[in-house]
Design an enzyme around this catalytic site. Structure first.
Site: not given
Length: 675
Positions: A359, A361-363, A475
């Site tokens: 996503g 933000f990263g993995a 979220d």
């Protein structure tokens, strides 16, 4: 409400910066020309007189410009920016680059015979438009001039009606670029009726080097499904040869014998004239004295030395911050620190075969921590992640204190080599998103779906009411809801979460979250609250029952009329609620008849209640659980979805808009921890 900028901000935080800036100003002052920026996010009565209203155009109570009364025919309204805008220089003969972005909405009430549309125009400052030349003449032209203007004019039109006398005969409604004529110099097909009442975001740009005037547009909800319909257009035109050096910018909209409503929602413009760079610099080099050259060289060397020192200090601060973060986290009870080496080994060097998802933000990777003999999910934040150091620290601090059966368990963390990693329990059944909208072969039964709804409600009750402080998740969405081996809910991803006291109503945080799940007041004001979390909860309930995403931008059947797929999930379900067709039309088709009708109605009505546009009309999570347990009756909601109004307070700024550390952070997709 209005941002207006001239290039005059010469302040700096240090004397050296001031010296360099002063020198730059001294060197290039002969070549500085006008630069302009403004941004209208709404239009209201009593605003400073930067916008002039003409004809039937008026600022409406909702902050939009209403160009004509939808109940009357043969109306025309237009607005102009009150100050002149320079588009080319008398001194150099060169044109300026400019870019203008605006959003508008057309309500084509008579789909079989539309009005005449809206256009953006450039005309000489103070040009007198013909008195009420309505309809297809757009109040810019008259019949006696053979469809030409009495003054130099360039306009971009979103034309909703085809006039046989001058409009192209191979398309109907169209977008066109016109040079001093009703006949478009270039045009492309545009289906106005299919986008009726949808908000269009358009951008018009001019490149003074290539002489290219370009237009792009996109809609918030309705997609362009017609292959003949484009979303961009361009035309080569030398504005310096067509228009005077100073022009007025404006918008005009007209309706003929058919009613059609046109509204302008926002308008932003930036314009700057380029300097005559090549010739100027030759003259500049000749004109600079030897002492000035020495001074400039000295300033450059000094700047490099100061910059190097700052970089070294920044590196030292980064090391200190990393040590400080580690100390803060080590004081937290529960999660433990893991070495980066252990995590590299556990994930097989973060192998792509171990990747569970990725996503903004990263993995996330699957790992086997042999030290504790546990399968884990390792969340590795990317270097340019929106979820940076503060969010990393925030997530660890919050979730490490929380203990609940329906929350993902944080096992540990790692902060080494400027890498930030979080280690969670591996949830084997992945995310709710992957089951509802992914390609998993097994269908979620109705009993499991209802169980998931109850589990999510239980997690939210703990966060809002039962822990020491109120935790706003901010979220909640299907991709952040994990499912264990028995399909119990495990709510995760607390990077955007915020703490507040139970007695406080809301907390201004800046916009963060995922479109489709964010409450309208949160999008408009950036104020998070229990009610905004409840809104997201309601959207998830609707997704669970319907098997449809919160936002779907597809169109079925290639019909000219608006289809259900062009509406948000809340709008569609509420419309069917008003028709008393919830059970017959809303439940996921994949379930067939294998579901409990009473429970399905319960989740659908509760979902609408939670997603009520007015935050004060939403239930608390306690009330929601009582309804789900059939301890309280279903609410009696309005048959038509209410419309909530929000006033956005804006201030005047003397500099270009900027986003601070609490700025926008939104995502469109999530991650699934598990398989």
């Amino acid at each position: 409400m209005l941002y207006f900028i001239f290039c005059q901000n010469l302040s700096s935080s240090s004397s050296m910066s001031n010296s360099i800036l002063f020198l730059s100003l001294f060197l290039f002052l002969p070549f500085v020309v006008d630069s302009l920026y403004f941004n209208f996010t709404s239009f209201r009565q009593g605003d400073p007189g930067d916008i002039f209203y003409h004809g039937d155009a008026t600022p409406d109570e909702d902050g939009t410009v209403n160009f004509n009364n939808a109940e009357q025919t043969s109306q025309v309204g237009w607005i102009t920016y009150s100050k002149k805008v320079p588009i080319w220089s008398h001194k150099t003969g060169k044109a300026s680059d400019f870019s203008t972005s605006f959003s508008f909405k057309i309500d084509a009430r008579n789909l079989s015979a539309d009005g005449h549309g809206i256009c953006f125009f450039l005309a000489p400052m103070g040009a007198q438009l013909p008195a009420y030349s309505v309809g297809g003449f757009l109040n810019l032209f008259t019949r006696k001039n053979n469809y030409s203007s009495s003054f130099p004019l360039v306009h971009v039109e979103f034309d909703t009606f085809n006039n046989p006398g001058w409009d192209p005969n191979d398309v109907g409604s169209h977008v066109g670029i016109n040079n001093n004529s009703l006949v478009s110099s270039n045009y492309t097909s545009w289906n106005a009726s299919s986008h009726s009442q949808d908000i269009c975001h358009a951008k018009i740009s001019y490149d003074s080097v290539t002489k290219n005037l370009s237009v792009t547009w996109a809609y918030e909800l309705t997609a362009t499904s017609d292959p003949k319909e484009s979303s961009s257009l361009s035309y080569i035109i030398d504005l310096a040869k067509v228009l005077p050096s100073d022009v007025m910018f404006g918008f005009i909209a007209a309706a003929g014998t058919n009613t059609e409503e046109h509204r302008l929602l926002s308008w932003e413009l930036s314009s700057s004239l380029d300097s005559d760079k090549a010739d100027s610099r030759i003259g500049l080099v000749i004109g600079i004295s030897a002492s000035g050259f020495v001074f400039l060289t000295f300033m450059v060397i000094t700047t490099v030395v100061v910059w190097s020192r700052k970089q070294r200090k920044k590196k030292e601060r980064d090391i200190e911050n990393m040590i400080s973060i580690n100390k803060d986290l080590e004081r937290e009870a529960g999660p433990r620190k893991f070495s980066y080496k252990d995590l590299v080994s556990a994930t097989n060097r973060f192998s792509s075969h171990r990747k569970l998802g990725e996503g903004g933000f990263g993995a996330v990777y699957e790992g086997n921590l042999k030290e504790i003999n546990t399968m884990v999910a390792v969340k590795k934040l990317s270097g340019d992640s929106r979820q940076g150091k503060n969010e990393f620290l925030n997530e660890v601090k919050i979730i490490s204190k929380l203990r609940h059966r329906n929350l993902v368990q944080l096992i540990g963390w790692c902060n080494e080599k400027n890498e930030f990693l979080l280690i969670y329990e591996l949830v084997p059944n992945g995310s709710l998103n992957s089951h509802l909208f992914g390609k998993r072969p097994n269908l979620l039964s109705w009993d499991i779906r209802y169980k998931i709804g109850l589990g999510l409600a239980s997690a939210l009750l703990y966060l809002h009411e039962e822990w020491d402080q109120c935790v706003l998740h901010r979220d909640i969405k299907a991709s952040n809801i994990m499912l264990d081996s028995e399909f119990n809910v495990k709510l995760g991803d607390f990077g955007l979460a915020r703490l507040m006291n139970h007695e406080l109503g809301s907390h201004t945080t800046g916009l963060a979250g995922t479109f489709g799940y964010m409450a309208p007041e949160y999008v408009m004001k950036g104020s998070a609250s229990k009610e905004s979390d409840i809104y997201s909860f309601g959207i998830v309930l609707l997704e669970i029952v319907t098997g449809r995403k919160s936002l779907e931008r597809t169109q079925e059947d290639n019909s000219d009329t608006e289809s259900d797929d062009e509406k948000s999930l809340v709008e569609k379900v509420w419309e069917l609620y008003g028709k008393q067709e919830l059970i017959t039309s809303c439940v996921d088709d994949k379930l067939g008849e294998d579901f409990d009708k009473k429970e399905a109605e319960c989740l659908l009505v509760l979902g609408l209640w939670c997603a009520h546009p007015d935050k004060n009309s939403r239930p608390s999570i306690k009330q929601g659980i009582q309804v789900m347990n059939f301890e309280s009756p279903l609410p009696d909601l309005p048959l038509k979805r209410p419309v909530a109004m929000y006033y956005i307070s804006t201030t005047t700024s003397s500099s270009s808009p900027s986003v601070n550390s609490n700025g926008v952070s939104v995502t469109f997709s999530g991650i699934e921890y598990g398989r």
